[in-house]
Design a protein around this motif. Structure first.
Motif, PDB file in Angstrom:
ATOM      1  N   HIS A 106       1.045  -2.940  -4.601  1.00 31.03           N
ATOM      2  CA  HIS A 106       1.811  -2.570  -5.794  1.00 31.03           C
ATOM      3  C   HIS A 106       2.211  -1.098  -5.758  1.00 31.03           C
ATOM      4  O   HIS A 106       3.336  -0.750  -6.133  1.00 31.03           O
ATOM      5  CB  HIS A 106       1.019  -2.866  -7.071  1.00 31.03           C
ATOM      6  N   MET A 107       1.323  -0.246  -5.307  1.00 36.44           N
ATOM      7  CA  MET A 107       1.650   1.179  -5.185  1.00 36.44           C
ATOM      8  C   MET A 107       2.815   1.384  -4.223  1.00 36.44           C
ATOM      9  O   MET A 107       3.751   2.123  -4.523  1.00 36.44           O
ATOM     10  CB  MET A 107       0.446   1.968  -4.668  1.00 36.44           C
ATOM     11  N   LEU A 108       2.732   0.732  -3.068  1.00 36.36           N
ATOM     12  CA  LEU A 108       3.778   0.869  -2.060  1.00 36.36           C
ATOM     13  C   LEU A 108       5.125   0.462  -2.631  1.00 36.36           C
ATOM     14  O   LEU A 108       6.105   1.209  -2.539  1.00 36.36           O
ATOM     15  CB  LEU A 108       3.415   0.019  -0.836  1.00 36.36           C
ATOM     16  N   GLY A 109       5.181  -0.690  -3.258  1.00 41.52           N
ATOM     17  CA  GLY A 109       6.442  -1.158  -3.824  1.00 41.52           C
ATOM     18  C   GLY A 109       6.951  -0.283  -4.954  1.00 41.52           C
ATOM     19  O   GLY A 109       8.142   0.046  -5.015  1.00 41.52           O
ATOM     20  N   SER A 110       6.073   0.110  -5.844  1.00 39.99           N
ATOM     21  CA  SER A 110       6.485   0.919  -7.004  1.00 39.99           C
ATOM     22  C   SER A 110       7.051   2.267  -6.589  1.00 39.99           C
ATOM     23  O   SER A 110       8.091   2.702  -7.094  1.00 39.99           O
ATOM     24  CB  SER A 110       5.301   1.119  -7.950  1.00 39.99           C
ATOM     25  N   VAL A 111       6.379   2.933  -5.676  1.00 37.46           N
ATOM     26  CA  VAL A 111       6.851   4.246  -5.221  1.00 37.46           C
ATOM     27  C   VAL A 111       8.157   4.096  -4.443  1.00 37.46           C
ATOM     28  O   VAL A 111       9.109   4.845  -4.677  1.00 37.46           O
ATOM     29  CB  VAL A 111       5.777   4.970  -4.386  1.00 37.46           C
ATOM     30  N   LEU A 112       8.213   3.133  -3.539  1.00 38.62           N
ATOM     31  CA  LEU A 112       9.438   2.955  -2.758  1.00 38.62           C
ATOM     32  C   LEU A 112      10.628   2.625  -3.648  1.00 38.62           C
ATOM     33  O   LEU A 112      11.729   3.142  -3.429  1.00 38.62           O
ATOM     34  CB  LEU A 112       9.252   1.874  -1.691  1.00 38.62           C
ATOM     35  N   ARG A 113      10.429   1.789  -4.659  1.00 38.97           N
ATOM     36  CA  ARG A 113      11.542   1.454  -5.556  1.00 38.97           C
ATOM     37  C   ARG A 113      11.973   2.661  -6.381  1.00 38.97           C
ATOM     38  O   ARG A 113      13.170   2.861  -6.622  1.00 38.97           O
ATOM     39  CB  ARG A 113      11.171   0.271  -6.453  1.00 38.97           C
TER      40      ARG A 113
ATOM     41  N   PHE B 229      13.739  -3.870  -1.874  1.00 32.54           N
ATOM     42  CA  PHE B 229      15.032  -4.267  -2.433  1.00 32.54           C
ATOM     43  C   PHE B 229      14.914  -5.170  -3.656  1.00 32.54           C
ATOM     44  O   PHE B 229      15.929  -5.509  -4.269  1.00 32.54           O
ATOM     45  CB  PHE B 229      15.908  -4.918  -1.359  1.00 32.54           C
ATOM     46  N   ASP B 230      13.694  -5.528  -4.058  1.00 27.39           N
ATOM     47  CA  ASP B 230      13.491  -6.346  -5.245  1.00 27.39           C
ATOM     48  C   ASP B 230      14.085  -5.648  -6.465  1.00 27.39           C
ATOM     49  O   ASP B 230      13.834  -4.461  -6.691  1.00 27.39           O
ATOM     50  CB  ASP B 230      11.989  -6.584  -5.441  1.00 27.39           C
ATOM     51  N   ARG B 231      14.899  -6.350  -7.218  1.00 27.68           N
ATOM     52  CA  ARG B 231      15.525  -5.854  -8.459  1.00 27.68           C
ATOM     53  C   ARG B 231      16.476  -4.676  -8.237  1.00 27.68           C
ATOM     54  O   ARG B 231      16.728  -3.897  -9.160  1.00 27.68           O
ATOM     55  CB  ARG B 231      14.460  -5.470  -9.496  1.00 27.68           C
ATOM     56  N   TYR B 232      16.999  -4.528  -7.048  1.00 28.70           N
ATOM     57  CA  TYR B 232      17.876  -3.391  -6.749  1.00 28.70           C
ATOM     58  C   TYR B 232      19.271  -3.621  -7.302  1.00 28.70           C
ATOM     59  O   TYR B 232      19.855  -4.677  -7.129  1.00 28.70           O
ATOM     60  CB  TYR B 232      17.947  -3.183  -5.239  1.00 28.70           C
ATOM     61  N   LYS B 233      19.810  -2.598  -7.961  1.00 26.73           N
ATOM     62  CA  LYS B 233      21.170  -2.608  -8.493  1.00 26.73           C
ATOM     63  C   LYS B 233      21.860  -1.343  -7.997  1.00 26.73           C
ATOM     64  O   LYS B 233      21.835  -0.309  -8.678  1.00 26.73           O
ATOM     65  CB  LYS B 233      21.143  -2.656 -10.015  1.00 26.73           C
TER      66      LYS B 233
ATOM     67  N   GLY C 121       6.612   8.696 -14.507  1.00 24.38           N
ATOM     68  CA  GLY C 121       6.608   7.688 -15.566  1.00 24.38           C
ATOM     69  C   GLY C 121       7.212   6.378 -15.105  1.00 24.38           C
ATOM     70  O   GLY C 121       6.743   5.296 -15.482  1.00 24.38           O
ATOM     71  N   LYS C 122       8.249   6.476 -14.287  1.00 24.66           N
ATOM     72  CA  LYS C 122       8.879   5.262 -13.739  1.00 24.66           C
ATOM     73  C   LYS C 122       7.891   4.517 -12.843  1.00 24.66           C
ATOM     74  O   LYS C 122       7.791   3.286 -12.902  1.00 24.66           O
ATOM     75  CB  LYS C 122      10.139   5.650 -12.968  1.00 24.66           C
ATOM     76  N   ILE C 123       7.167   5.248 -12.016  1.00 24.27           N
ATOM     77  CA  ILE C 123       6.163   4.627 -11.147  1.00 24.27           C
ATOM     78  C   ILE C 123       5.064   3.996 -11.995  1.00 24.27           C
ATOM     79  O   ILE C 123       4.664   2.846 -11.769  1.00 24.27           O
ATOM     80  CB  ILE C 123       5.584   5.661 -10.155  1.00 24.27           C
ATOM     81  N   LYS C 124       4.591   4.737 -12.987  1.00 27.16           N
ATOM     82  CA  LYS C 124       3.521   4.244 -13.857  1.00 27.16           C
ATOM     83  C   LYS C 124       3.946   2.966 -14.579  1.00 27.16           C
ATOM     84  O   LYS C 124       3.178   2.008 -14.669  1.00 27.16           O
ATOM     85  CB  LYS C 124       3.130   5.321 -14.874  1.00 27.16           C
ATOM     86  N   GLU C 125       5.166   2.943 -15.075  1.00 32.73           N
ATOM     87  CA  GLU C 125       5.674   1.755 -15.778  1.00 32.73           C
ATOM     88  C   GLU C 125       5.726   0.547 -14.840  1.00 32.73           C
ATOM     89  O   GLU C 125       5.355  -0.557 -15.229  1.00 32.73           O
ATOM     90  CB  GLU C 125       7.063   2.036 -16.342  1.00 32.73           C
ATOM     91  N   ASP C 126       6.146   0.761 -13.610  1.00 32.65           N
ATOM     92  CA  ASP C 126       6.234  -0.339 -12.649  1.00 32.65           C
ATOM     93  C   ASP C 126       4.841  -0.853 -12.273  1.00 32.65           C
ATOM     94  O   ASP C 126       4.692  -2.000 -11.874  1.00 32.65           O
ATOM     95  CB  ASP C 126       7.001   0.106 -11.403  1.00 32.65           C
ATOM     96  N   MET C 127       3.833  -0.007 -12.408  1.00 33.03           N
ATOM     97  CA  MET C 127       2.467  -0.393 -12.041  1.00 33.03           C
ATOM     98  C   MET C 127       1.610  -0.722 -13.266  1.00 33.03           C
ATOM     99  O   MET C 127       0.393  -0.804 -13.169  1.00 33.03           O
ATOM    100  CB  MET C 127       1.805   0.747 -11.256  1.00 33.03           C
TER     101      MET C 127
END
Length: 146
Positions: free
Chosen positions: A36-43, A70-74, A90-96
């Protein structure tokens, strides 16, 4: 013999597990959290840079990680207007939000260190240079990893 029957799947599993192991070395032995960390930071990084740069980075990621990236990428909604470190974290925290609590700054530092170690040096440099200075100060690895 191949574990999955396809070498490309075996390779991406192996590489992804190496990345996750490196995250867990610093953040503790929780593979789910590391994923989850990997995905959240990369996104968060992906959404803050220009779409062409995001696509180039994506092409260097292991196939499994690329799917999370690329999940949810716009692309038409990027780059995000986020300028401050607090907004970015905050964006990372929200995703996690559905994982155990983790310091977003630590997540950013650790994942970016792994990223810089495994993608081409030029690509990592371009990504870090595309981030605002206060975000870059946290994201960019302190030591030369190459």
């Amino acid at each position: 013999m191949s574990a999955t029957g396809l070498d490309v799947f075996d390779k991406t599993l192996q590489t992804t597990n190496i990345w996750l192991d490196e995250i867990m070395e610093e953040m503790g032995p929780d593979r789910q959290l590391a994923w989850h960390m990997l995905g959240s930071v990369l996104r968060a990084v992906r959404d803050r840079v220009q779409p062409d740069l995001a696509a180039h980075l994506g092409s260097q990621l292991p196939l499994l990680v690329r799917g999370a990236y690329f999940d949810r990428y716009k692309p038409s909604a990027t780059p995000d207007k986020i300028r401050t470190l607090d907004e970015f974290l905050g964006k990372i925290k929200e995703d996690m939000q559905f994982t155990r609590p983790v310091d977003s700054g630590d997540a950013l530092r650790v994942v970016c260190r792994v990223l810089a170690k495994h993608v081409g040096e030029g690509q990592a440099t371009k990504i870090f240079e595309a981030l605002p200075a206060d975000i870059r100060r946290v994201a960019e690895p302190r030591e030369n990893v190459h």
